[in-house]
Design an enzyme around this catalytic site. Structure first.
Site, short mmCIF file in Angstrom:
data_model
loop_
_atom_site.label_atom_id
_atom_site.label_comp_id
_atom_site.label_asym_id
_atom_site.label_seq_id
_atom_site.Cartn_x
_atom_site.Cartn_y
_atom_site.Cartn_z
N SER A 152 51.79 55.03 17.46
CA SER A 152 53.11 55.26 16.90
C SER A 152 54.13 55.51 18.01
O SER A 152 54.35 54.63 18.84
CB SER A 152 53.03 56.43 15.90
OG SER A 152 54.19 56.50 15.10
N ASP A 229 50.41 50.70 6.01
CA ASP A 229 51.09 51.76 6.75
C ASP A 229 52.49 51.96 6.15
O ASP A 229 53.30 51.02 6.14
CB ASP A 229 51.18 51.33 8.22
CG ASP A 229 51.78 52.38 9.13
OD1 ASP A 229 52.64 53.15 8.69
OD2 ASP A 229 51.39 52.38 10.31
N HIS A 265 48.61 54.66 8.50
CA HIS A 265 49.11 55.14 9.80
C HIS A 265 48.26 56.29 10.36
O HIS A 265 48.59 56.85 11.40
CB HIS A 265 50.55 55.62 9.63
CG HIS A 265 51.36 55.67 10.90
ND1 HIS A 265 51.77 54.54 11.58
CD2 HIS A 265 51.85 56.72 11.62
CE1 HIS A 265 52.48 54.88 12.64
NE2 HIS A 265 52.53 56.20 12.70
#
Length: 287
Positions: A152, A229, A265
């Site tokens: 991320s 995600d 995620h």
């Protein structure tokens, strides 16, 4: 190991996980990191390669090393792992703990130029210059065999550091990285606060802009994204922008981008593909 304070150490997978604290000249505060050292490095029998892992928003130095599932694969490959914190902490900046997307846990791996952040939020310099030199001076690590990866915000950081330092990293990989922060809410908000309104300054920390002018040796990149995600769906990550920019530029980037059906995620996603990422780096870090 001048300046390093050992906080803890634990035996794990034919090596040790150690936590250290030190005062950082870059961030002007105490910083902590974890390091996994295989036995051959602990006994100084050989200098081992090293992987640096950059974590995402709200995380600290512990998230990946406790939840990522990397250590058995690193042990097998005899590769060290360093997991730094994601920001300075307890600097006294007003409001630094008020917003999970800005300040504490959200350093974004930039060198802030805007007050009040500029006094402490120098995470690019901390990552690229300070902590790496500290690691090389303090442990049995081969400074010529370095790779980097992240998740991320940390995936963004890994891409930026590798693209801005051609030839330094043997490989880079990312799980669900923020790929075009100049055009997403995750990026515009932080860049405005840390860097100001000049978008030329933003481009220095934007992988989709940096890759267009990469002028270095071949750089292998592995990018994994889950199609379930929520941050991919809300266009915070924009991996397609990085893929298009890479493929349309005449650079030596060797990109493998993969869409993983059904994954989100979380660290469950990261655990699933961690072995493949370690194998990817092991291949290139020794080539």
């Amino acid at each position: 190991m001048t300046g390093l304070e050992l906080i803890s150490k634990n035996r794990c997978f034919d090596g040790e996980v150690r936590k250290y604290s030190h005062f950082s000249a870059s961030t002007k505060c105490n910083m902590t990191f974890n390091i996994y050292l295989p036995d051959v490095a602990l006994t100084n029998k050989e200098k081992v390669p090293v992987l640096f892992y950059l974590s995402g928003l709200t995380c600290n130095e512990d998230n990946m090393i406790t939840k990522g599932g990397a250590l058995p694969y690193l042990s097998r490959e005899r590769i060290a792992l360093v997991t730094p914190d994601t920001s300075p902490r307890a600097t006294g900046i007003d409001g630094e703990d008020d917003d999970w997307e800005l300040g504490t846990g959200a350093g974004f791996y930039v060198d802030a130029t805007q007050e009040p952040w500029s006094a402490h939020y120098k995470m690019y310099s901390y990552m690229q210059l300070e902590i790496q030199q500290l690691i090389f001076e303090s442990f049995s690590i081969d400074s010529s065999r370095v790779s980097i990866f992240g998740h991320s915000m940390g995936g963004h950081g890994a891409l930026v550091l590798s693209l801005r330092n051609p030839g330094y990293y043997k490989s880079v990989s990312a799980f669900a990285p923020i790929c075009h922060p100049s055009t997403s809410n995750w990026g515009q908000k932080q860049f405005t606060a840390y860097l100001g309104l000049n978008k030329d300054d933003w481009a220095e920390y934007d992988a989709s802009e940096l890759v267009k002018r990469y002028d270095g040796p071949p750089l292998p990149i592995l990018l994994d994204q889950g199609d379930c995600d929520q941050f991919y769906s809300s266009k915070q990550l924009q991996p397609s922008h990085f893929v298009i920019a890479t493929k349309s530029s005449n650079t030596a980037i060797e990109l493998e981008d993969r869409m993983q059906p059904g994954y989100d995620h979380s660290y469950w996603f990261i655990q699933t593909f961690m072995e493949e990422h370690i194998a990817f780096h092991a291949k290139h870090i020794r080539s």
